[in-house]
Design a protein around this motif. Structure first.
Motif, short mmCIF file in Angstrom:
data_model
loop_
_atom_site.label_atom_id
_atom_site.label_comp_id
_atom_site.label_asym_id
_atom_site.label_seq_id
_atom_site.Cartn_x
_atom_site.Cartn_y
_atom_site.Cartn_z
N PRO A 11 0.76 -1.27 -0.09
CA PRO A 11 0.03 -0.01 -0.12
C PRO A 11 0.83 1.21 -0.15
N TRP A 12 1.91 1.28 0.85
CA TRP A 12 2.49 2.52 1.00
C TRP A 12 3.51 2.61 -0.11
N ASN A 13 3.83 1.77 -0.94
CA ASN A 13 4.73 2.09 -2.08
C ASN A 13 4.11 2.61 -3.25
N PHE A 14 2.91 3.02 -3.12
CA PHE A 14 2.45 4.04 -4.05
C PHE A 14 3.32 5.12 -4.53
N LEU A 15 3.96 5.48 -3.54
CA LEU A 15 4.97 6.68 -3.64
C LEU A 15 5.95 6.30 -4.65
N LEU A 16 6.34 5.17 -5.00
CA LEU A 16 7.03 4.74 -5.95
C LEU A 16 6.65 5.29 -7.33
N PHE A 17 5.64 5.59 -7.45
CA PHE A 17 5.08 5.96 -9.10
C PHE A 17 4.62 7.45 -9.19
N GLY A 18 5.23 8.20 -9.60
CA GLY A 18 4.86 9.52 -9.95
C GLY A 18 5.01 10.55 -8.82
N ARG A 244 -4.07 -17.70 -1.06
CA ARG A 244 -3.64 -16.97 0.07
C ARG A 244 -2.82 -15.75 -0.70
N ALA A 245 -1.92 -16.14 -1.46
CA ALA A 245 -1.25 -15.11 -2.46
C ALA A 245 -2.07 -14.30 -3.06
N LEU A 246 -3.19 -14.81 -3.90
CA LEU A 246 -4.05 -13.99 -4.49
C LEU A 246 -4.85 -13.12 -3.36
N GLY A 247 -5.11 -13.47 -2.41
CA GLY A 247 -5.77 -12.67 -1.27
C GLY A 247 -5.24 -11.65 -0.89
N VAL A 248 -3.76 -11.82 -0.56
CA VAL A 248 -2.85 -10.68 0.05
C VAL A 248 -2.66 -9.87 -1.46
N ILE A 249 -2.35 -10.25 -2.35
CA ILE A 249 -2.05 -9.38 -3.64
C ILE A 249 -3.22 -8.51 -3.67
N SER A 250 -4.65 -8.96 -3.83
CA SER A 250 -5.75 -8.14 -3.75
C SER A 250 -6.00 -7.16 -3.01
N ALA A 251 -6.02 -7.69 -1.69
CA ALA A 251 -5.92 -6.83 -0.47
C ALA A 251 -4.78 -5.52 -0.36
N CYS A 252 -3.68 -5.69 -0.92
CA CYS A 252 -2.69 -4.99 -0.91
C CYS A 252 -2.75 -3.93 -1.98
N THR A 253 -3.38 -4.40 -3.09
CA THR A 253 -3.93 -3.54 -4.37
C THR A 253 -4.83 -2.65 -3.92
N VAL A 254 -5.93 -2.92 -3.19
CA VAL A 254 -6.95 -2.22 -2.79
C VAL A 254 -6.38 -1.10 -1.79
N GLY A 255 -5.71 -1.43 -0.73
CA GLY A 255 -4.95 -0.65 0.12
C GLY A 255 -4.30 0.73 -0.68
N SER A 256 -3.44 0.18 -1.49
CA SER A 256 -2.69 1.14 -2.32
C SER A 256 -3.47 2.22 -3.00
N LEU A 257 -4.41 1.45 -3.86
CA LEU A 257 -5.47 2.66 -4.29
C LEU A 257 -6.24 3.51 -3.57
N THR A 258 -6.65 3.08 -2.53
CA THR A 258 -7.23 3.66 -1.24
C THR A 258 -6.24 4.74 -0.67
N LEU A 259 -5.22 4.74 -0.58
CA LEU A 259 -3.93 5.45 0.07
C LEU A 259 -3.72 6.51 -1.09
N VAL A 260 -4.04 6.16 -2.16
CA VAL A 260 -3.57 6.96 -3.46
C VAL A 260 -4.75 8.11 -3.26
N VAL A 261 -6.06 7.57 -3.18
CA VAL A 261 -7.04 8.75 -2.90
C VAL A 261 -6.99 9.60 -1.74
N LEU A 262 -6.74 8.82 -0.69
CA LEU A 262 -6.68 9.49 0.49
C LEU A 262 -5.48 10.70 0.42
N PHE A 263 -4.16 10.24 0.16
CA PHE A 263 -3.13 11.12 0.02
C PHE A 263 -3.25 12.21 -1.20
N THR A 264 -4.11 11.94 -2.17
CA THR A 264 -4.35 13.12 -3.16
C THR A 264 -5.50 13.92 -2.60
#
Length: 264
Positions: A11-18, A244-264
């Motif tokens: 989630p917090w690695n959204f800061l890698l992009f842009g 479990r891998a699919l679940g973790v990746i999906s949860a992290c992706t949702v978390g990352s997108l959520t933080l992008v919205v909150l941060f923006t």
């Protein structure tokens, strides 16, 4: 591949992009320094490590990892096992023999410290205090690490009124705290999987992340330099558990997108 995917969707690695933060640069330099360390290209590792230290404060611990590797390589520091004692640093005590530090070791040490020494010299010339970069932290409300308040202010100093503006921010704060503490618990596994230098680096980065703010949220970003190693460990566990891998990746992706919205 799994570790890389986990790293990119953390989630917090959204800061890698842009975003205009140096976290991506310092993480790349840290990875480069460790690759060179593992190949025992000590002088090149020191050069890359010094650049990491100059890029962001969370890159400074790589200097201590480089010094530890060099000390162990030349035998200036040796381990003697202590039975029945377990610690993050391998259940051992250290025997120090500084005389084994040769010319190359001195060069490696000076190169790895070069940007910190240069910056301190500039601060000395600029304001008359080579450690002014510590002094200025007081303007962000930081306490010296020797005081208990520095370790507890995240929990007790003006919190939660400073950090929580609504239910979403409460979730953000507590989830960040859980992830940060979880990374601390994983450090012994980092030592076992990668080695003492990685553990030293991870401990120092974690201390910076925990004590570097009056609230929890920055810690998720500040631990970014150690997340690649955490995700190698996670990938080795998840790769044989595809659901479990699919679940973790999906949860992290949702978390990352959520933080992008909150941060923006």
């Amino acid at each position: 591949t799994m570790a890389t995917v986990l790293f990119l969707v953390f989630p917090w690695n959204f800061l890698l992009f842009g975003y205009g933060y140096a976290d991506a640069t310092v993480t790349a330099l840290v990875l480069g320094a460790f690759v060179l360390l593992d190949r025992r290209r000590m002088v090149l590792a020191a050069v890359v490590g010094s650049l990491a230290a100059a890029t962001r404060a969370t890159g400074i611990p790589i200097v201590f990892a480089i010094l530890a590797v060099e000390a162990l390589r030349v035998g200036a520091v040796s381990r003697t096992a202590l039975p029945a004692v377990a610690s993050i640093f391998g259940g051992s005590r250290l025997e120090v023999s500084p005389r084994k530090f040769g010319a190359k070791s001195i060069v490696v040490s000076l190169v790895s410290l070069s940007t910190l020494l240069a910056f301190s010299a500039w601060m000395w010339h600029h304001v008359g205090d080579p450690l002014y970069w510590f002094t200025i932290e007081q303007y962000y409300g930081h306490e010296p690490l020797t005081q208990l308040a520095a370790w507890l202010e995240t929990l007790l100093s003006g919190w939660p009124s400073e950090a929580i503006s609504g239910p979403h921010e409460m979730v953000n704060q507590w989830f960040t705290a859980a992830v940060t503490l979880g990374s601390l618990l994983a450090i012994p596994a980092i030592r076992r999987r990668f080695g003492i230098e990685y553990a030293i680096f991870a401990v120092l980065v974690w201390i910076m992340a925990w004590t570097g703010s009056r609230v929890f949220t920055p810690a998720g970003r500040l631990i970014m330099p150690i997340t690649p190693f955490l995700f190698v460990l996670a990938a080795e566990w998840l790769i044989i558990r595809p659901w479990r891998a699919l679940g973790v990746i999906s949860a992290c992706t949702v978390g990352s997108l959520t933080l992008v919205v909150l941060f923006t």
